[in-house]
Design an enzyme around this catalytic site. Structure first.
Site, short mmCIF file in Angstrom:
data_model
loop_
_atom_site.label_atom_id
_atom_site.label_comp_id
_atom_site.label_asym_id
_atom_site.label_seq_id
_atom_site.Cartn_x
_atom_site.Cartn_y
_atom_site.Cartn_z
N GLY A 207 0.80 -1.22 0.00
CA GLY A 207 0.00 0.00 0.00
C GLY A 207 0.83 1.26 0.00
O GLY A 207 2.02 1.23 -0.31
N ALA A 208 0.17 2.39 0.36
CA ALA A 208 0.79 3.72 0.23
C ALA A 208 1.32 3.85 -1.20
O ALA A 208 2.49 4.09 -1.45
CB ALA A 208 1.88 3.93 1.26
N HIS B 62 2.18 4.55 -5.13
CA HIS B 62 2.72 5.66 -5.93
C HIS B 62 2.73 5.21 -7.39
O HIS B 62 2.29 4.09 -7.72
CB HIS B 62 4.11 6.05 -5.43
CG HIS B 62 5.06 4.90 -5.31
ND1 HIS B 62 5.48 4.14 -6.39
CD2 HIS B 62 5.67 4.34 -4.22
CE1 HIS B 62 6.31 3.21 -5.98
NE2 HIS B 62 6.45 3.29 -4.66
N HIS C 9 3.97 1.66 -8.31
CA HIS C 9 3.01 0.57 -8.10
C HIS C 9 1.94 0.57 -9.20
O HIS C 9 1.56 -0.48 -9.71
CB HIS C 9 2.29 0.75 -6.76
CG HIS C 9 3.17 0.70 -5.55
ND1 HIS C 9 3.26 1.74 -4.66
CD2 HIS C 9 4.01 -0.25 -5.08
CE1 HIS C 9 4.09 1.43 -3.68
NE2 HIS C 9 4.57 0.23 -3.91
N GLN D 28 7.78 -9.53 7.70
CA GLN D 28 8.98 -9.17 6.94
C GLN D 28 9.68 -7.95 7.51
O GLN D 28 10.69 -7.51 6.98
CB GLN D 28 8.66 -8.98 5.46
CG GLN D 28 7.89 -7.72 5.12
CD GLN D 28 7.49 -7.71 3.65
OE1 GLN D 28 6.64 -8.48 3.21
NE2 GLN D 28 8.10 -6.83 2.87
N SER E 205 7.20 4.05 -0.88
CA SER E 205 6.21 4.46 0.13
C SER E 205 6.90 5.13 1.30
O SER E 205 6.34 6.00 1.96
CB SER E 205 5.44 3.24 0.62
OG SER E 205 4.89 2.54 -0.47
P1 AMP Z 1 6.04 -2.23 -1.80
O1 AMP Z 1 4.60 -2.09 -1.52
O2 AMP Z 1 6.76 -0.91 -1.81
O3 AMP Z 1 6.71 -3.27 -0.99
O4 AMP Z 1 6.17 -2.71 -3.30
C1 AMP Z 1 5.24 -3.49 -3.98
C2 AMP Z 1 5.81 -3.77 -5.35
O5 AMP Z 1 6.04 -2.54 -6.03
C3 AMP Z 1 7.18 -4.48 -5.27
O6 AMP Z 1 7.25 -5.42 -6.33
C4 AMP Z 1 8.14 -3.36 -5.48
O7 AMP Z 1 9.37 -3.76 -6.03
C5 AMP Z 1 7.38 -2.49 -6.46
N1 AMP Z 1 7.88 -1.11 -6.41
C6 AMP Z 1 8.10 -0.36 -5.31
N2 AMP Z 1 8.63 0.84 -5.66
C7 AMP Z 1 8.75 0.82 -7.01
C8 AMP Z 1 9.24 1.76 -7.98
N3 AMP Z 1 9.73 2.94 -7.61
N4 AMP Z 1 9.22 1.41 -9.27
C9 AMP Z 1 8.74 0.20 -9.66
N5 AMP Z 1 8.26 -0.73 -8.80
C10 AMP Z 1 8.26 -0.43 -7.50
#
Ligand code: AMP
Length: 279
Positions: free
Chosen positions: A31-32, A34, A37, A61, A186
């Site tokens: 979540g959160a 951007h 995502h 995690q 996030s």
């Molecule tokens: P998170 O919720 O931030 O753990 O990420 C969820 C998914 O989004 C994971 O596969 C991350 O690698 C991907 N992700 C997070 N930040 C980015 C970004 N800046 N660009 C592309 N994918 C992202």
């Protein structure tokens, strides 16, 4: 777009759609959301009949209680953003739904556990392995979309899919950046204005280091350059800067064309950011 909080509800719903021959693209997130995502969800929607995005801040995690406590939780605005990219379903369980009992199961990803995120966040990839495996079992996607931003996580998930014979395709999507180069995250929301202004130095320094390496400087010199450059910036506390072989993420002592990854982690105050560069 529909939001499901219960495992059985989304499973039943997806089952009937899959029976009609629909394909499922899945984007797991905490979540959160951007633009990074949302790009994953857009790609999932383009390549599949149905796009599912999960939103779950996975406690297993986190190896740092502060990080878990301050991790932004913004389901309502996340849902609004997901509508704009035609996401079909959000799966947003709470911790009890996902873990009525905390699993005793332990994953060990071997060498991947001993370097970088594995080394500095003990237990992190065990938590990632458990939640991703559970989510894959619940959603049963045809394709799963992950971001290159979390390069080591991509390697862990690739290994998980291989070792447990998950019948799905893993798609890695490029890192989305702010206009000043900062990788979207996030956790950027937790930066003060001053820290936000310093944060692009991680990507900037990696690019300078890349130029040096390509100009023939040794790995040793390039590492020292990054350490010195960042230690000169008050407010950035470098945790690691590593040169890795893209195939297995093992540290390397010389440049391998097309297969070298710079990986970096640093604290800005209490906020820990990671980034990487592949070339
Ligand atoms: P998170 O919720 O931030 O753990 O990420 C969820 C998914 O989004 C994971 O596969 C991350 O690698 C991907 N992700 C997070 N930040 C980015 C970004 N800046 N660009 C592309 N994918 C992202």
């Amino acid at each position: 777009m529909q939001i499901f909080h219960s495992i059985s509800a989304i499973q039943n719903h997806l089952k009937s759609l899959v029976r009609q021959g629909k394909t499922v693209g899945f984007v797991p997130t905490m979540g959160a959301l951007h633009a990074g995502h949302l790009a994953l969800v857009e790609t999932a929607k383009t390549n599949n009949d149905i796009a599912v995005c999960s939103i779950f801040v996975n406690p297993t995690q986190f190896n740092n209680a502060h990080d878990l406590a301050v991790y932004p939780r913004t389901l309502e605005s996340d849902a609004q953003l997901l509508e704009t990219v035609n996401c079909d379903f959000i799966f947003a369980p709470n911790a009890e739904e996902m873990y009525p009992d905390l699993p005793n199961l332990k994953f060990d990803f071997g060498d991947l556990e001993r370097v970088m995120e594995g080394e500095f966040r003990p237990g992190h990839f065990n938590g990632v392995g458990i939640v991703v495996a559970k989510l894959f079992h619940i959603i049963k996607p045809d394709r799963a979309y992950f971001g290159q931003k979390d390069l080591q996580q991509c390697a862990v998930v690739r290994r998980l899919i291989h070792d447990l014979s998950f019948d799905l395709e893993l798609i890695i999507c490029p890192t989305h950046r702010e206009t000043d180069g900062l990788a979207m995250s996030s956790r950027n929301r937790n930066l003060t204005e001053e820290q936000r202004n310093l944060a692009p130095n991680l990507y900037k320094t990696m690019n300078l280091a890349k130029e040096k390496l390509l100009a023939g400087e040794s790995v040793q010199v390039v590492k020292m350059f990054v350490q010195k450059t960042l230690s000169d910036i008050q407010g950035i506390d470098l945790e690691y800067f590593e040169l890795s072989n893209l195939d297995n993420l093992k540290p390397i002592n010389e440049y391998i064309s097309g297969k070298t990854a710079f990986c970096i982690a640093a604290f800005l105050g209490k906020t820990r950011l990671i980034d990487n560069l592949i070339f």
